[in-house]
Design a protein around this motif. Structure first.
Motif, PDB file in Angstrom:
ATOM      1  N   ALA A  53       0.833  -1.205   0.000  1.00 21.73           N
ATOM      2  CA  ALA A  53       0.000   0.000   0.000  1.00 21.73           C
ATOM      3  C   ALA A  53       0.866   1.253   0.000  1.00 21.73           C
ATOM      4  N   PHE A  54       1.949   1.237   0.792  1.00 23.98           N
ATOM      5  CA  PHE A  54       2.874   2.371   0.826  1.00 23.98           C
ATOM      6  C   PHE A  54       3.475   2.608  -0.554  1.00 23.98           C
ATOM      7  N   ALA A  55       3.904   1.537  -1.197  1.00 21.83           N
ATOM      8  CA  ALA A  55       4.519   1.652  -2.526  1.00 21.83           C
ATOM      9  C   ALA A  55       3.539   2.259  -3.526  1.00 21.83           C
ATOM     10  N   LYS A  56       2.286   1.830  -3.486  1.00 16.79           N
ATOM     11  CA  LYS A  56       1.267   2.380  -4.388  1.00 16.79           C
ATOM     12  C   LYS A  56       1.074   3.875  -4.141  1.00 16.79           C
ATOM     13  N   ARG A 219       6.746  19.111   2.246  1.00 13.95           N
ATOM     14  CA  ARG A 219       6.330  18.309   3.385  1.00 13.95           C
ATOM     15  C   ARG A 219       7.420  17.310   3.763  1.00 13.95           C
ATOM     16  N   LEU A 220       7.558  17.119   5.085  1.00 11.30           N
ATOM     17  CA  LEU A 220       8.321  16.016   5.647  1.00 11.30           C
ATOM     18  C   LEU A 220       7.321  15.123   6.366  1.00 11.30           C
ATOM     19  N   PHE A 221       7.271  13.858   5.985  1.00  5.04           N
ATOM     20  CA  PHE A 221       6.378  12.901   6.630  1.00  5.04           C
ATOM     21  C   PHE A 221       7.207  11.915   7.447  1.00  5.04           C
ATOM     22  N   LEU A 222       6.875  11.771   8.719  1.00  2.00           N
ATOM     23  CA  LEU A 222       7.489  10.755   9.565  1.00  2.00           C
ATOM     24  C   LEU A 222       6.433   9.700   9.847  1.00  2.00           C
ATOM     25  N   LEU A 223       6.536   8.558   9.175  1.00  2.00           N
ATOM     26  CA  LEU A 223       5.592   7.470   9.390  1.00  2.00           C
ATOM     27  C   LEU A 223       6.038   6.684  10.608  1.00  2.00           C
ATOM     28  N   THR A 224       5.159   6.573  11.591  1.00  2.00           N
ATOM     29  CA  THR A 224       5.505   5.953  12.859  1.00  2.00           C
ATOM     30  C   THR A 224       4.530   4.815  13.165  1.00  2.00           C
ATOM     31  N   ASP A 225       4.557   4.355  14.419  1.00  2.00           N
ATOM     32  CA  ASP A 225       3.643   3.298  14.862  1.00  2.00           C
ATOM     33  C   ASP A 225       2.512   3.837  15.725  1.00  2.00           C
ATOM     34  N   VAL A 226       2.377   5.167  15.779  1.00  2.00           N
ATOM     35  CA  VAL A 226       1.300   5.801  16.546  1.00  2.00           C
ATOM     36  C   VAL A 226       0.607   6.826  15.649  1.00  2.00           C
ATOM     37  N   PRO A 227      -0.627   7.249  16.000  1.00  2.00           N
ATOM     38  CA  PRO A 227      -1.364   8.170  15.127  1.00  2.00           C
ATOM     39  C   PRO A 227      -0.705   9.531  14.964  1.00  2.00           C
ATOM     40  N   GLY A 228       0.119   9.924  15.917  1.00  2.00           N
ATOM     41  CA  GLY A 228       0.733  11.244  15.915  1.00  2.00           C
ATOM     42  C   GLY A 228       0.963  11.665  17.350  1.00  2.00           C
ATOM     43  N   VAL A 229       0.923  12.964  17.609  1.00  2.00           N
ATOM     44  CA  VAL A 229       1.069  13.471  18.968  1.00  2.00           C
ATOM     45  C   VAL A 229      -0.293  13.432  19.650  1.00  2.00           C
ATOM     46  N   LEU A 230      -0.347  12.814  20.824  1.00  2.00           N
ATOM     47  CA  LEU A 230      -1.596  12.678  21.569  1.00  2.00           C
ATOM     48  C   LEU A 230      -1.574  13.579  22.798  1.00  2.00           C
ATOM     49  N   ARG A 282       0.946   2.398   9.958  1.00  2.00           N
ATOM     50  CA  ARG A 282       0.224   1.123   9.954  1.00  2.00           C
ATOM     51  C   ARG A 282      -1.189   1.269   9.388  1.00  2.00           C
ATOM     52  N   VAL A 283      -1.646   2.502   9.210  1.00  2.00           N
ATOM     53  CA  VAL A 283      -2.961   2.738   8.612  1.00  2.00           C
ATOM     54  C   VAL A 283      -2.786   2.848   7.098  1.00  2.00           C
ATOM     55  N   PRO A 284      -3.394   1.957   6.316  1.00  2.00           N
ATOM     56  CA  PRO A 284      -3.218   2.010   4.858  1.00  2.00           C
ATOM     57  C   PRO A 284      -3.603   3.376   4.296  1.00  2.00           C
ATOM     58  N   HIS A 285      -2.738   3.913   3.460  1.00  2.00           N
ATOM     59  CA  HIS A 285      -2.970   5.164   2.730  1.00  2.00           C
ATOM     60  C   HIS A 285      -3.092   6.379   3.655  1.00  2.00           C
ATOM     61  N   SER A 286      -2.539   6.293   4.870  1.00  2.00           N
ATOM     62  CA  SER A 286      -2.645   7.413   5.803  1.00  2.00           C
ATOM     63  C   SER A 286      -2.021   8.685   5.236  1.00  2.00           C
ATOM     64  N   MET A 287      -0.945   8.538   4.472  1.00  2.00           N
ATOM     65  CA  MET A 287      -0.286   9.704   3.899  1.00  2.00           C
ATOM     66  C   MET A 287      -1.191  10.411   2.892  1.00  2.00           C
ATOM     67  N   LEU A 288      -1.904   9.645   2.068  1.00  2.00           N
ATOM     68  CA  LEU A 288      -2.819  10.247   1.105  1.00  2.00           C
ATOM     69  C   LEU A 288      -3.991  10.913   1.813  1.00  2.00           C
ATOM     70  N   GLU A 290      -3.846  12.306   4.680  1.00  2.00           N
ATOM     71  CA  GLU A 290      -3.312  13.546   5.240  1.00  2.00           C
ATOM     72  C   GLU A 290      -3.184  14.622   4.162  1.00  2.00           C
ATOM     73  N   ILE A 291      -2.735  14.223   2.985  1.00  2.00           N
ATOM     74  CA  ILE A 291      -2.455  15.201   1.932  1.00  2.00           C
ATOM     75  C   ILE A 291      -3.720  15.706   1.246  1.00  2.00           C
ATOM     76  N   PHE A 292      -4.618  14.790   0.922  1.00  2.00           N
ATOM     77  CA  PHE A 292      -5.702  15.100  -0.015  1.00  2.00           C
ATOM     78  C   PHE A 292      -7.085  15.229   0.612  1.00  2.00           C
ATOM     79  N   THR A 293      -7.174  15.279   1.945  1.00  2.00           N
ATOM     80  CA  THR A 293      -8.475  15.479   2.572  1.00  2.00           C
ATOM     81  C   THR A 293      -8.396  16.633   3.565  1.00  2.00           C
ATOM     82  N   ARG A 294      -9.542  17.249   3.815  1.00  2.00           N
ATOM     83  CA  ARG A 294      -9.585  18.387   4.736  1.00  2.00           C
ATOM     84  C   ARG A 294      -9.282  17.954   6.163  1.00  2.00           C
ATOM     85  N   ARG A 295      -9.719  16.766   6.541  1.00  2.00           N
ATOM     86  CA  ARG A 295      -9.561  16.312   7.916  1.00  2.00           C
ATOM     87  C   ARG A 295      -8.133  15.927   8.247  1.00  2.00           C
ATOM     88  N   GLY A 296      -7.396  15.362   7.279  1.00  2.00           N
ATOM     89  CA  GLY A 296      -6.039  14.911   7.540  1.00  2.00           C
ATOM     90  C   GLY A 296      -6.025  13.585   8.297  1.00  2.00           C
TER      91      GLY A 296
END
Length: 304
Positions: A53-56, A219-230, A282-288, A290-296
Motif C-alpha cells: 500500500a505504501f509503494a502504491k 512536506r516532511l512525513f514521519l511514518l511511525t507506529d502511533v497516530p501522531g502526537v496525543l 500502519r494505517v493504509p494510505h494514511s499519507m494520502l 493527510e495530503i488530499f483530505t480536509r480532515r487529515g
C-alpha cells in the motif's frame, strides 16, 4: 402504455469516488511540482500488505506530479541480524552503540536487503525506484554524534562514546535534483560517511529531516507506529506550532520517543521545510488521507 425507462440513478459508490476526487483536486493543484520527503519505517515495513500500500501511494504521488523522496529505517532488522550473529547491542538515549563491526552489519542490512526490498515494492507498484545511501554521490557527509550525561552524585558531565553513530553534517542534493527532473523515485538508506572515510549509521528520522531541509521540501512525513502526537486524554493533536510544542513538552504531554521526532520536525521547519507531519504508517494510505483530505490523518507541525 408501459414505461420501459430504466432507473439511471448514480451508484452511491461512484458518487463517493467523484466526491473524493473533487475534494482532492485543490490539493493536487497545490502540491504539483513540490517535493515530499517520506521517512518510512516501523511495523509498516515488515507487513507485506502495508508495504504494498505504501509503494502504491508513493507511485501515485509521482504520477500526479509530486516528487517523493523516501528515506527508510531498519533498526529492528539490524537488531535481528546482530542477534543471529551473536552480537549484543547496547543503547544510550535510544541510539545503538555502534562499533566498527556493527556499523558494517548496519550498512549491509540498511543499504542492502532493506533498501532493495523497498525499491522492489515501488517498482512492482509501477514506479521507477533507485536505491541509494548517503554515501552515493556525496549525498550526506556525516559527523560523529556525541552525547553527554551528568552524574547525579558528582554533578559532573561525561562524554558518552556511541561509536560509529553519526548525524548529517553536509547534504548535497545534486543527485536528487537530477532525479527530480525524471520519473525516478530515490530510496535512501540512512548511512553516511565522514571526511576521513568512516561509515556512520544515522537515525532515519534525522536523515529524512536533513534531506527535507536541504531540498526545501513542501512536506516532511514521519511514518511511525502511533497516530501522531496525543494529548493527555489520548486524543490526536492535529495542528501544532513550535510555541505550542514547547508548552506540551514542559507539561509532560510530549515525552519519551516522541520528543526527538518533534525536534526533527522543528529543525526541518527552520531549514526551510513548509510543514512536517507525524502519522501512523500502519494505517493504509494514511499519507494520502493527510495530503488530499480536509480532515487529515496525523499531527501537522507548522511554523505558526
Amino acid at each position: 402504455m408501459t414505461d420501459n425507462t430504466k432507473n439511471h440513478s448514480p451508484d452511491p459508490v461512484d458518487l463517493e469516488k467523484v466526491e473524493t476526487l473533487i475534494e482532492a483536486l485543490p490539493y493536487l493543484r497545490k502540491y504539483a511540482g513540490k517535493t515530499f520527503v517520506v521517512k518510512y519505517g516501523g511495523h509498516a515495513m515488515g507487513e507485506s500488505h502495508l508495504a504494498a500500500a505504501f509503494a502504491k501511494d508513493i507511485v501515485l504521488l509521482k504520477k500526479v506530479g509530486i516528487h517523493p523522496v523516501v528515506v527508510h529505517g531498519g533498526g529492528p532488522q539490524i537488531g535481528k541480524m546482530l542477534e543471529r550473529l551473536g552480537i549484543r547491542s547496547n543503547f544510550i538515549d535510544g541510539l545503538r552503540v555502534t562499533d566498527a563491526e556493527t556499523a558494517a552489519i548496519a550498512e549491509m542490512v540498511l543499504a542492502g536487503s532493506i533498501n532493495k526490498e523497498v525499491v522492489h515494492h515501488i517498482n512492482r507498484a509501477g514506479g521507477t525506484a533507485v536505491g541509494l545511501s548517503g554515501k552515493d554521490a556525496n549525498l550526506v557527509t556525516a559527523r560523529k554524534v556525541t552525547r553527554t550525561k551528568r552524574d547525579p552524585d558528582s554533578n559532573i558531565e561525561r562524554i558518552l562514546d556511541l561509536g560509529f553513530v553519526g548525524e548529517p553534517d553536509v547534504v548535497d542534493v545534486s543527485v536528487l535534483d537530477m532525479f527530480r527532473q525524471s520519473n525516478v523515485i530515490p530510496v535512501i538508506a540512512p548511512i553516511g560517511v565522514d571526511a576521513e572515510g568512516n561509515t556512520y549509521n544515522i537515525n532515519a528520522d534525522t536523515m529524512a529531516g536533513a534531506i527535507a531541509g536541504a531540498l526545501k521540501a513542501a512536506r516532511l512525513f514521519l511514518l511511525t507506529d502511533v497516530p501522531g502526537v496525543l494529548d493527555k486524554e489520548k486524543n490526536l493533536l492535529t495542528d501544532l506550532t513550535p510555541q505550542k510544542i514547547d508548552g506540551l513538552i514542559a507539561d509532560g504531554t510530549i515525552q519519551g520517543g516522541m520528543i526527538p521526532k518533534i525536534e526533527t520536525c522543528i529543525d526541518a521547519l527552520k531549514k526551510g521545510v513548509d510543514a512536517a507531519v507525524i502519522l501512523n504508517g500502519r494505517v493504509p494510505h494514511s499519507m494520502l488521507l493527510e495530503i488530499f483530505t480536509r480532515r487529515g490523518a496525523g499531527t501537522l507541525v507548522r511554523r505558526s
